[in-house]
Design a protein around this motif. Structure first.
Motif, PDB file in Angstrom:
ATOM      1  N   THR A 138       0.834  -1.210   0.000  1.00 32.92           N
ATOM      2  CA  THR A 138       0.000   0.000   0.000  1.00 32.92           C
ATOM      3  C   THR A 138       0.864   1.252   0.000  1.00 32.92           C
ATOM      4  O   THR A 138       0.563   2.239  -0.680  1.00 32.92           O
ATOM      5  CB  THR A 138      -0.931   0.006   1.224  1.00 32.92           C
ATOM      6  OG1 THR A 138      -1.799  -1.127   1.161  1.00 32.92           O
ATOM      7  CG2 THR A 138      -1.770   1.277   1.273  1.00 32.92           C
ATOM      8  N   GLY A 139       1.954   1.206   0.759  1.00 31.55           N
ATOM      9  CA  GLY A 139       2.851   2.351   0.830  1.00 31.55           C
ATOM     10  C   GLY A 139       3.484   2.666  -0.510  1.00 31.55           C
ATOM     11  O   GLY A 139       3.546   3.835  -0.928  1.00 31.55           O
ATOM     12  N   ILE A 140       3.949   1.628  -1.190  1.00 33.45           N
ATOM     13  CA  ILE A 140       4.586   1.827  -2.502  1.00 33.45           C
ATOM     14  C   ILE A 140       3.582   2.385  -3.506  1.00 33.45           C
ATOM     15  O   ILE A 140       3.886   3.308  -4.279  1.00 33.45           O
ATOM     16  CB  ILE A 140       5.173   0.493  -3.006  1.00 33.45           C
ATOM     17  CG1 ILE A 140       6.361   0.084  -2.126  1.00 33.45           C
ATOM     18  CG2 ILE A 140       5.599   0.616  -4.464  1.00 33.45           C
ATOM     19  CD1 ILE A 140       6.876  -1.310  -2.403  1.00 33.45           C
ATOM     20  N   GLN A 141       2.364   1.841  -3.496  1.00 32.57           N
ATOM     21  CA  GLN A 141       1.340   2.316  -4.424  1.00 32.57           C
ATOM     22  C   GLN A 141       0.991   3.784  -4.168  1.00 32.57           C
ATOM     23  O   GLN A 141       0.869   4.581  -5.097  1.00 32.57           O
ATOM     24  CB  GLN A 141       0.092   1.434  -4.301  1.00 32.57           C
ATOM     25  CG  GLN A 141      -0.961   1.663  -5.384  1.00 32.57           C
ATOM     26  CD  GLN A 141      -1.846   2.864  -5.111  1.00 32.57           C
ATOM     27  OE1 GLN A 141      -2.084   3.211  -3.960  1.00 32.57           O
ATOM     28  NE2 GLN A 141      -2.322   3.497  -6.193  1.00 32.57           N
ATOM     29  N   ALA A 142       0.839   4.137  -2.874  1.00 29.06           N
ATOM     30  CA  ALA A 142       0.491   5.520  -2.525  1.00 29.06           C
ATOM     31  C   ALA A 142       1.613   6.479  -2.884  1.00 29.06           C
ATOM     32  O   ALA A 142       1.371   7.591  -3.372  1.00 29.06           O
ATOM     33  CB  ALA A 142       0.171   5.615  -1.034  1.00 29.06           C
ATOM     34  N   MET A 143       2.852   6.055  -2.651  1.00 28.93           N
ATOM     35  CA  MET A 143       3.980   6.918  -2.979  1.00 28.93           C
ATOM     36  C   MET A 143       4.089   7.123  -4.489  1.00 28.93           C
ATOM     37  O   MET A 143       4.324   8.247  -4.960  1.00 28.93           O
ATOM     38  CB  MET A 143       5.278   6.318  -2.436  1.00 28.93           C
ATOM     39  CG  MET A 143       6.509   7.143  -2.765  1.00 28.93           C
ATOM     40  SD  MET A 143       8.020   6.491  -2.020  1.00 28.93           S
ATOM     41  CE  MET A 143       7.786   6.989  -0.320  1.00 28.93           C
ATOM     42  N   SER A 144       3.891   6.058  -5.248  1.00 28.33           N
ATOM     43  CA  SER A 144       3.943   6.174  -6.713  1.00 28.33           C
ATOM     44  C   SER A 144       2.862   7.113  -7.222  1.00 28.33           C
ATOM     45  O   SER A 144       3.114   7.949  -8.095  1.00 28.33           O
ATOM     46  CB  SER A 144       3.781   4.794  -7.353  1.00 28.33           C
ATOM     47  OG  SER A 144       4.830   3.928  -6.950  1.00 28.33           O
ATOM     48  N   GLN A 145       1.670   6.993  -6.646  1.00 22.38           N
ATOM     49  CA  GLN A 145       0.577   7.862  -7.047  1.00 22.38           C
ATOM     50  C   GLN A 145       0.878   9.317  -6.711  1.00 22.38           C
ATOM     51  O   GLN A 145       0.597  10.235  -7.489  1.00 22.38           O
ATOM     52  CB  GLN A 145      -0.716   7.426  -6.346  1.00 22.38           C
ATOM     53  CG  GLN A 145      -1.955   8.192  -6.794  1.00 22.38           C
ATOM     54  CD  GLN A 145      -2.334   7.888  -8.227  1.00 22.38           C
ATOM     55  OE1 GLN A 145      -2.350   6.722  -8.635  1.00 22.38           O
ATOM     56  NE2 GLN A 145      -2.633   8.925  -9.005  1.00 22.38           N
ATOM     57  N   ALA A 146       1.463   9.529  -5.523  1.00 17.28           N
ATOM     58  CA  ALA A 146       1.797  10.892  -5.101  1.00 17.28           C
ATOM     59  C   ALA A 146       2.830  11.518  -6.029  1.00 17.28           C
ATOM     60  O   ALA A 146       2.712  12.691  -6.403  1.00 17.28           O
ATOM     61  CB  ALA A 146       2.304  10.876  -3.661  1.00 17.28           C
ATOM     62  N   ILE A 147       3.836  10.752  -6.402  1.00 17.88           N
ATOM     63  CA  ILE A 147       4.869  11.279  -7.302  1.00 17.88           C
ATOM     64  C   ILE A 147       4.258  11.655  -8.648  1.00 17.88           C
ATOM     65  O   ILE A 147       4.539  12.729  -9.202  1.00 17.88           O
ATOM     66  CB  ILE A 147       5.989  10.236  -7.479  1.00 17.88           C
ATOM     67  CG1 ILE A 147       6.783  10.092  -6.178  1.00 17.88           C
ATOM     68  CG2 ILE A 147       6.923  10.634  -8.629  1.00 17.88           C
ATOM     69  CD1 ILE A 147       7.803   8.966  -6.194  1.00 17.88           C
ATOM     70  N   THR A 148       3.404  10.792  -9.166  1.00 21.05           N
ATOM     71  CA  THR A 148       2.772  11.048 -10.467  1.00 21.05           C
ATOM     72  C   THR A 148       1.882  12.283 -10.429  1.00 21.05           C
ATOM     73  O   THR A 148       1.858  13.084 -11.374  1.00 21.05           O
ATOM     74  CB  THR A 148       1.940   9.831 -10.893  1.00 21.05           C
ATOM     75  OG1 THR A 148       2.793   8.675 -10.971  1.00 21.05           O
ATOM     76  CG2 THR A 148       1.287  10.070 -12.247  1.00 21.05           C
TER      77      THR A 148
END
Length: 236
Positions: free
Chosen positions: A210-220
């Motif tokens: 979940t953390g990786i997905q949220a971080m990727s979304q935030a960067i995008t």
């Protein structure tokens, strides 16, 4: 003799409605009535109403007073419990006041905790970086967040990071590659200086996936295409 409901309320410094409510919830016994049917309150009723007012003024609820029964003259256990609750409340309010002082003094953002707010308020952080930190508060463990806050505080004025913040969306290929090459050693140094960042999602409250997905979304969402491309190049 005796007093009417209105007279009792005036003597006790309360309202007729309050006196009637005490009757309704069983806190105040019904008085005798005169021949004409009107209530006749005694000194005992006055003392009882004053005691109820005193206990509610100290913070006890009417239901708590009702539970005390005849022990309400000196309800030591209830008062000690109330004192402990008040101590916790005071401690919480003191923390809130300290955070408010920081927010007002440094114009810190209200959507971050005190440590991160202090780091952000005292640094040259961009709006995108600040929003990125807000996302991190939901996906990183507290110890990792503290380490990240210290990293932000220490590196916020780094010229390469500032150059990344100012990178336009239409930056050309050469500019992106050059910035990625200069940003990579900065990133490595940050991790070397802060070992907690090596395993970023250790102890993550929502799990690593979940953390990786949220971080990727935030960067995008938060950074422009050129900045995202630089981050990808830097990682490679």
């Amino acid at each position: 003799m005796g007093w009417s409901t209105r007279q009792l309320a005036e003597l006790a410094g309360t309202t007729v409605r309050a006196v009637r409510h005490y009757h309704d919830v069983g806190l105040l016994a019904e008085p005798e009535r005169r021949a004409n049917g009107y209530k006749r309150y005694s000194v005992a009723h006055l003392i009882r109403v004053l005691r109820i007012k005193r206990l509610t003024g100290l913070g006890l609820s009417l239901s708590q007073i009702a539970e005390l029964g005849t022990a309400d003259e000196h309800p030591e256990e209830a008062l000690r419990s109330l004192d402990a609750e008040l101590a916790e409340t005071i401690e919480r309010l003191q923390r809130v006041r300290a955070e408010l002082a920081l927010i007002l003094r440094r114009s810190a953002p209200t959507d971050l905790g005190p440590e991160l707010a202090q780091a952000v308020a005292g640094s040259e952080i961009s709006a995108a970086d600040r929003d990125f930190v807000v996302v991190l508060t939901r996906i990183l463990a507290p110890s990792t967040l503290r380490a990240y806050a210290e990293t932000v505080r220490r590196t916020s004025s780094n010229p390469v990071l500032r150059e990344f913040d100012a990178l336009p969306a239409d930056a050309d290929e050469r500019t992106r590659q050059d910035l990625a090459e200069r940003l990579a050693p900065v990133s490595r140094q940050m991790i070397e200086d802060t070992p907690e960042l090596r395993n970023l999602f250790a102890g993550a409250p929502l799990g690593a996936a979940t953390g990786i997905q949220a971080m990727s979304q935030a960067i995008t969402d938060l950074y422009n295409p050129a900045q995202v491309d630089v981050l990808v190049r830097m990682t490679r």
